[in-house]
Design a protein around this motif. Structure first.
Motif, mmCIF file in Angstrom:
data_model
loop_
_atom_site.group_PDB
_atom_site.id
_atom_site.type_symbol
_atom_site.label_atom_id
_atom_site.label_comp_id
_atom_site.label_asym_id
_atom_site.label_seq_id
_atom_site.Cartn_x
_atom_site.Cartn_y
_atom_site.Cartn_z
ATOM 1 N N UNK A 1 33.270 -7.344 0.362
ATOM 2 C CA UNK A 1 34.102 -7.903 1.435
ATOM 3 C C UNK A 1 35.459 -7.213 1.501
ATOM 4 N N UNK A 2 36.003 -6.828 0.349
ATOM 5 C CA UNK A 2 37.286 -6.120 0.299
ATOM 6 C C UNK A 2 37.227 -5.119 -0.841
ATOM 7 N N UNK A 3 36.991 -3.831 -0.543
ATOM 8 C CA UNK A 3 36.828 -2.843 -1.607
ATOM 9 C C UNK A 3 38.128 -2.346 -2.229
ATOM 10 N N UNK A 4 39.238 -2.912 -1.840
ATOM 11 C CA UNK A 4 40.513 -2.484 -2.419
ATOM 12 C C UNK A 4 40.500 -2.684 -3.939
ATOM 13 N N UNK B 1 22.535 -1.112 8.708
ATOM 14 C CA UNK B 1 23.564 -0.204 8.217
ATOM 15 C C UNK B 1 24.955 -0.839 8.188
ATOM 16 N N UNK B 2 25.138 -1.909 8.904
ATOM 17 C CA UNK B 2 26.456 -2.530 9.004
ATOM 18 C C UNK B 2 26.861 -3.207 7.700
ATOM 19 N N UNK B 3 28.156 -3.295 7.474
ATOM 20 C CA UNK B 3 28.687 -4.068 6.360
ATOM 21 C C UNK B 3 28.728 -5.546 6.705
ATOM 22 N N UNK B 4 29.313 -6.331 5.820
ATOM 23 C CA UNK B 4 29.444 -7.761 6.071
ATOM 24 C C UNK B 4 28.244 -8.588 5.679
ATOM 25 N N UNK B 5 27.265 -7.965 5.024
ATOM 26 C CA UNK B 5 26.066 -8.684 4.564
ATOM 27 C C UNK B 5 26.107 -8.757 3.036
ATOM 28 N N UNK B 6 26.086 -9.964 2.503
ATOM 29 C CA UNK B 6 26.264 -10.144 1.065
ATOM 30 C C UNK B 6 25.176 -11.056 0.489
ATOM 31 N N UNK B 7 24.990 -10.952 -0.823
ATOM 32 C CA UNK B 7 23.987 -11.785 -1.496
ATOM 33 C C UNK B 7 24.591 -12.616 -2.630
ATOM 34 N N UNK B 8 25.866 -12.377 -2.936
ATOM 35 C CA UNK B 8 26.558 -13.106 -4.021
ATOM 36 C C UNK B 8 27.973 -13.411 -3.602
ATOM 37 N N UNK B 9 28.377 -14.656 -3.850
ATOM 38 C CA UNK B 9 29.729 -15.100 -3.567
ATOM 39 C C UNK B 9 30.233 -15.856 -4.793
ATOM 40 N N UNK C 1 34.490 -18.376 3.138
ATOM 41 C CA UNK C 1 35.298 -17.299 3.725
ATOM 42 C C UNK C 1 34.517 -15.980 3.812
ATOM 43 N N UNK C 2 33.237 -16.021 3.425
ATOM 44 C CA UNK C 2 32.360 -14.843 3.397
ATOM 45 C C UNK C 2 32.976 -13.691 2.606
ATOM 46 N N UNK C 3 33.561 -14.031 1.481
ATOM 47 C CA UNK C 3 34.129 -13.019 0.581
ATOM 48 C C UNK C 3 33.074 -12.678 -0.470
ATOM 49 N N UNK C 4 32.048 -11.948 -0.040
ATOM 50 C CA UNK C 4 30.908 -11.707 -0.902
ATOM 51 C C UNK C 4 30.720 -10.262 -1.314
ATOM 52 N N UNK C 5 29.654 -10.065 -2.085
ATOM 53 C CA UNK C 5 29.224 -8.743 -2.531
ATOM 54 C C UNK C 5 27.704 -8.657 -2.316
ATOM 55 N N UNK C 6 27.222 -7.487 -1.990
ATOM 56 C CA UNK C 6 25.767 -7.272 -1.913
ATOM 57 C C UNK C 6 25.350 -6.554 -3.192
ATOM 58 N N UNK C 7 24.829 -7.330 -4.131
ATOM 59 C CA UNK C 7 24.461 -6.771 -5.441
ATOM 60 C C UNK C 7 23.007 -7.066 -5.813
ATOM 61 N N UNK C 8 22.291 -7.780 -4.938
ATOM 62 C CA UNK C 8 20.874 -8.088 -5.166
ATOM 63 C C UNK C 8 20.052 -7.190 -4.244
ATOM 64 N N UNK C 9 19.209 -6.357 -4.831
ATOM 65 C CA UNK C 9 18.599 -5.273 -4.072
ATOM 66 C C UNK C 9 17.088 -5.192 -4.262
ATOM 67 N N UNK C 10 16.444 -4.556 -3.278
ATOM 68 C CA UNK C 10 15.061 -4.082 -3.380
ATOM 69 C C UNK C 10 15.097 -2.565 -3.230
ATOM 70 N N UNK C 11 14.649 -1.858 -4.246
ATOM 71 C CA UNK C 11 14.553 -0.400 -4.182
ATOM 72 C C UNK C 11 13.072 -0.016 -4.241
ATOM 73 N N UNK C 12 12.665 0.841 -3.298
ATOM 74 C CA UNK C 12 11.243 1.150 -3.117
ATOM 75 C C UNK C 12 10.986 2.637 -3.274
ATOM 76 N N UNK C 13 9.832 2.959 -3.871
ATOM 77 C CA UNK C 13 9.380 4.346 -3.916
ATOM 78 C C UNK C 13 8.921 4.752 -2.522
ATOM 79 N N UNK C 14 8.823 6.057 -2.236
ATOM 80 C CA UNK C 14 8.535 6.519 -0.863
ATOM 81 C C UNK C 14 7.327 5.870 -0.187
ATOM 82 N N UNK C 15 6.182 5.712 -0.860
ATOM 83 C CA UNK C 15 5.047 5.098 -0.151
ATOM 84 C C UNK C 15 5.335 3.677 0.335
ATOM 85 N N UNK C 16 6.095 2.918 -0.451
ATOM 86 C CA UNK C 16 6.408 1.549 -0.061
ATOM 87 C C UNK C 16 7.546 1.494 0.955
#
Length: 261
Positions: A164-167, A200-208, A217-232
């Motif tokens: 939410x604020x990378x400062x 691609x937009x910011x403002x989407x978070x999974x942890x507050x 106040x939507x002061x969150x971080x996006x730290x919960x992820x799905x990472x996929x290999x190319x076929x998936x």
């Protein structure tokens, strides 16, 4: 197929919230982190009542991961030691943070990456060692099966728009350059962020944070992820963050993230 990841911050404390969500959103696999319970005390019966199979790797009061699956999983592995030699793993399986299983030919890996506490601390060094070992672990899994789905609480916001604020990010745990590089090294195996395929937009978070009314106040971080290999990654049709559970009374500080093929 739908796969969800959710750091529930104690599965017993939030059991009703988790089972209610699962009833309303019957995903094929629910990957839980921070279950905070030994295996013998995991509330299996609540999930079995919903006709789900449970695969657990826990410890008392801390950490812990679980796979909750509608169909039985094959080749379930607990910890790094399921793949790597004990001398390579060392003490990095003492904390229960890794579980995986195969469904319909897809190897699903559920992770709870260490937080690291503060930049430069002993726990920070542990986090970096853990991520380095994760790369070895995933490389071995990829050599065995190119259909690899890695998800969980990564405790790293890879881009500034994930905060939410990378400062001051350079000195902040979960966003320091060394942590970001460590995760990028893991992803260099050919893994891609499912959420960023569609958004691609910011403002989407999974942890507050619980403090400072961060969710309101939507002061969150996006730290919960799905990472996929190319076929998936090519097969992925949607990846969404469900913020509704974070609105509940006494919720987890994280919320579910769901990917669909």
């Amino acid at each position: 197929m739908k796969v969800a990841t959710w750091n529930v911050n104690s599965v017993r404390t939030r059991l009703d919230q988790v089972t209610d969500w699962l009833s309303a959103h019957p995903v094929d696999v629910l990957c839980l982190q921070e279950t905070k319970v030994i295996d013998a005390d995991f509330p299996k019966s609540a999930f079995e009542a919903l006709e789900y199979h449970t695969y657990i790797y826990g410890q008392k009061s801390y950490n812990g991961v679980a796979l909750i699956s509608r169909q039985p999983l094959e080749s379930v592995g607990l910890g790094f030691s399921a793949v790597l030699a004990p001398e390579t793993v060392g003490n990095l399986d003492d904390q229960k943070r890794v579980i995986s299983g195969v469904l319909d030919g897809i190897r699903i890996v559920n992770l709870y990456v260490p937080n690291g506490s503060s930049v430069g601390s002993e726990k920070y060094g542990y986090k970096l060692r853990w991520l380095a070992l994760l790369k070895q672990y995933l490389a071995q899994l990829l050599a065995e099966n190119p259909a690899l789905h890695i998800c969980g609480d990564f405790n790293v916001a890879l881009e500034d728009k994930d905060i939410h604020n990378p400062e001051g990010k350079e000195k902040h745990i979960m966003s320091s350059p060394i942590e970001r590089q460590a995760l990028s090294d893991v992803l260099s195996l050919g893994l891609a962020d499912a959420f960023r395929k569609f958004t691609q937009a910011g403002g989407h978070y999974s942890w507050w944070d619980y403090r400072t009314a961060a969710f309101r106040r939507n002061m969150g971080w996006r730290i919960d992820h799905h990472y996929l290999s190319p076929p998936l990654y090519e097969r992925a049709t949607e990846c969404t963050i469900d913020v509704e559970p974070r609105r509940l009374e006494k919720p987890s500080d994280h919320t579910p993230v769901v990917v669909e093929y």
